[in-house]
Scaffold this motif. Structure first.
Motif, PDB file in Angstrom:
ATOM      1  N   ASP A   1       0.813  -1.223   0.000  1.00 39.99           N
ATOM      2  CA  ASP A   1       0.000   0.000   0.000  1.00 39.99           C
ATOM      3  C   ASP A   1       0.843   1.268   0.000  1.00 39.99           C
ATOM      4  N   GLU A   2       1.945   1.275  -0.702  1.00 38.71           N
ATOM      5  CA  GLU A   2       2.756   2.483  -0.762  1.00 38.71           C
ATOM      6  C   GLU A   2       2.125   3.416  -1.794  1.00 38.71           C
ATOM      7  N   GLY A   3       1.220   4.244  -1.326  1.00 39.32           N
ATOM      8  CA  GLY A   3       0.454   5.093  -2.241  1.00 39.32           C
ATOM      9  C   GLY A   3       1.263   6.257  -2.791  1.00 39.32           C
ATOM     10  N   THR A   4       0.814   6.773  -3.900  1.00 41.03           N
ATOM     11  CA  THR A   4       1.379   7.995  -4.479  1.00 41.03           C
ATOM     12  C   THR A   4       0.226   8.900  -4.907  1.00 41.03           C
ATOM     13  N   LEU A   5       0.456  10.184  -4.796  1.00 42.35           N
ATOM     14  CA  LEU A   5      -0.572  11.138  -5.196  1.00 42.35           C
ATOM     15  C   LEU A   5      -0.586  11.293  -6.710  1.00 42.35           C
ATOM     16  N   GLY A   6      -1.789  11.253  -7.281  1.00 46.26           N
ATOM     17  CA  GLY A   6      -1.926  11.447  -8.714  1.00 46.26           C
ATOM     18  C   GLY A   6      -1.844  12.920  -9.087  1.00 46.26           C
ATOM     19  N   TYR A   7      -1.952  13.187 -10.382  1.00 43.97           N
ATOM     20  CA  TYR A   7      -1.920  14.566 -10.864  1.00 43.97           C
ATOM     21  C   TYR A   7      -3.226  15.277 -10.498  1.00 43.97           C
ATOM     22  N   TRP A   8      -3.116  16.585 -10.366  1.00 42.11           N
ATOM     23  CA  TRP A   8      -4.323  17.377 -10.124  1.00 42.11           C
ATOM     24  C   TRP A   8      -5.236  17.312 -11.344  1.00 42.11           C
ATOM     25  N   ALA A   9      -6.528  17.183 -11.101  1.00 38.49           N
ATOM     26  CA  ALA A   9      -7.511  17.273 -12.185  1.00 38.49           C
ATOM     27  C   ALA A   9      -7.644  18.736 -12.606  1.00 38.49           C
TER      28      ALA A   9
ATOM     29  N   LEU B   1     -16.198  30.280  -6.238  1.00 38.68           N
ATOM     30  CA  LEU B   1     -15.110  29.349  -5.955  1.00 38.68           C
ATOM     31  C   LEU B   1     -15.006  28.327  -7.074  1.00 38.68           C
ATOM     32  N   ARG B   2     -13.784  27.883  -7.324  1.00 45.79           N
ATOM     33  CA  ARG B   2     -13.565  26.750  -8.210  1.00 45.79           C
ATOM     34  C   ARG B   2     -12.601  25.808  -7.499  1.00 45.79           C
ATOM     35  N   SER B   3     -12.694  24.535  -7.804  1.00 49.45           N
ATOM     36  CA  SER B   3     -11.888  23.553  -7.087  1.00 49.45           C
ATOM     37  C   SER B   3     -11.323  22.516  -8.048  1.00 49.45           C
ATOM     38  N   ARG B   4     -10.330  21.795  -7.556  1.00 54.42           N
ATOM     39  CA  ARG B   4      -9.753  20.670  -8.285  1.00 54.42           C
ATOM     40  C   ARG B   4      -9.366  19.606  -7.263  1.00 54.42           C
ATOM     41  N   THR B   5      -9.253  18.377  -7.698  1.00 59.81           N
ATOM     42  CA  THR B   5      -8.957  17.270  -6.788  1.00 59.81           C
ATOM     43  C   THR B   5      -7.856  16.386  -7.361  1.00 59.81           C
ATOM     44  N   ARG B   6      -7.280  15.592  -6.494  1.00 61.93           N
ATOM     45  CA  ARG B   6      -6.358  14.543  -6.911  1.00 61.93           C
ATOM     46  C   ARG B   6      -6.555  13.357  -5.975  1.00 61.93           C
ATOM     47  N   THR B   7      -6.185  12.196  -6.410  1.00 62.51           N
ATOM     48  CA  THR B   7      -6.425  10.977  -5.636  1.00 62.51           C
ATOM     49  C   THR B   7      -5.110  10.330  -5.219  1.00 62.51           C
TER      50      THR B   7
ATOM     51  N   PHE C   1      -4.249   5.173   0.498  1.00 59.52           N
ATOM     52  CA  PHE C   1      -5.325   5.953   1.082  1.00 59.52           C
ATOM     53  C   PHE C   1      -4.767   7.277   1.589  1.00 59.52           C
ATOM     54  N   PRO C   2      -5.533   8.369   1.448  1.00 61.71           N
ATOM     55  CA  PRO C   2      -5.079   9.655   1.974  1.00 61.71           C
ATOM     56  C   PRO C   2      -4.727   9.544   3.453  1.00 61.71           C
TER      57      PRO C   2
ATOM     58  N   ILE D   1      -2.697  17.440   0.689  1.00 57.81           N
ATOM     59  CA  ILE D   1      -4.095  17.773   0.405  1.00 57.81           C
ATOM     60  C   ILE D   1      -4.538  17.101  -0.889  1.00 57.81           C
ATOM     61  N   THR D   2      -5.797  16.699  -0.926  1.00 59.52           N
ATOM     62  CA  THR D   2      -6.349  16.080  -2.129  1.00 59.52           C
ATOM     63  C   THR D   2      -7.402  16.966  -2.785  1.00 59.52           C
ATOM     64  N   GLN D   3      -7.666  18.129  -2.191  1.00 58.33           N
ATOM     65  CA  GLN D   3      -8.588  19.083  -2.800  1.00 58.33           C
ATOM     66  C   GLN D   3      -8.029  20.485  -2.636  1.00 58.33           C
ATOM     67  N   ASP D   4      -8.145  21.268  -3.691  1.00 58.80           N
ATOM     68  CA  ASP D   4      -7.629  22.632  -3.690  1.00 58.80           C
ATOM     69  C   ASP D   4      -8.736  23.564  -4.161  1.00 58.80           C
ATOM     70  N   ARG D   5      -8.831  24.742  -3.564  1.00 56.86           N
ATOM     71  CA  ARG D   5      -9.857  25.721  -3.940  1.00 56.86           C
ATOM     72  C   ARG D   5      -9.222  27.086  -4.136  1.00 56.86           C
ATOM     73  N   ARG D   6      -9.862  27.873  -4.977  1.00 50.64           N
ATOM     74  CA  ARG D   6      -9.426  29.256  -5.138  1.00 50.64           C
ATOM     75  C   ARG D   6     -10.614  30.104  -5.579  1.00 50.64           C
TER      76      ARG D   6
END
Length: 200
Positions: free
Chosen positions: A45-53, A66-72, A77-78, A87-92
């Motif tokens: 389970d050595e996870g890695t963060l994916g690219y931002w959507a 507001l607009r947001s983007r996510t990554r998994t 698991f986070p 962080i797996t979610q970003d907002r601006r």
């Protein structure tokens, strides 16, 4: 008095190849007692963060949204190894400009003619934008008719009267009348002004 401690972080996977397990636990202070959870893991389970959507659309067209983007977390698991503390979610914020709106209607203009049917107008404009933008949907000018009554005018000249004398000079006359058209206007019929003085 006794109370439960916070959960510990998940342990490392018990196997780096194939299926294994992870555990975390919490304890009761003052006297013991343990509660634990176990879950399966695969290949460590050595996870890695994916690219931002891509950023999603702004929640508002104006006035601030507001607009947001996510990554998994891929293969994990986070909060666990490889994805911990990230962080797996970003907002601006977005579209912070003021929203367009119509200002108040102007007063009616003067009638385009004094009689015979004319037009008056009033207008409004779009603030912070252009007509047709959200908040400025509708007409920018309104028209109405005015002074629809007929214009005053002279009738045709009548016939000349008989001469007042058969000899030694007499007078004959003729007349015409002024039709006021719309009595509410009380406008005089057009006429010549007084003659100016003779030039030098």
């Amino acid at each position: 008095c006794a109370y439960w401690t916070e959960w510990t972080t998940w342990s490392s996977c018990s196997s780096t190849c194939g299926n294994g397990t992870r555990t975390h636990e919490r304890r009761v202070t003052c006297g013991g007692g343990v509660m634990s959870h176990t879950r399966t893991c695969i290949n460590g389970d050595e996870g890695t963060l994916g690219y931002w959507a891509n950023w999603n659309d702004c929640s508002a067209q104006c006035g601030g949204g507001l607009r947001s983007r996510t990554r998994t977390c891929i293969n994990g698991f986070p909060g666990l190894i490889g994805c911990g503390g990230e962080i797996t979610q970003d907002r601006r914020s977005c579209n912070s400009q003021n929203c367009p709106f119509f200002n108040n209607w102007s007063s009616w203009s003067d009638c385009s003619v004094s009689c015979g049917g004319g037009v008056q107008s009033m207008s409004r404009s779009c603030v912070n934008g252009n007509a047709g933008d959200v908040g400025c949907i509708g007409e920018t000018q309104d028209l109405r008719s005015c002074n629809a009554g007929g214009c005053p005018q002279w009738s045709a000249w009548g016939n000349w009267t008989d001469c007042t004398a058969s000899c030694d000079g007499g007078v004959r006359s003729r007349s015409r009348t002024c039709s006021l058209g719309d009595p509410a206007t009380f406008q005089a019929c057009p006429m010549w002004s007084v003659w100016s003085l003779w030039s030098a």
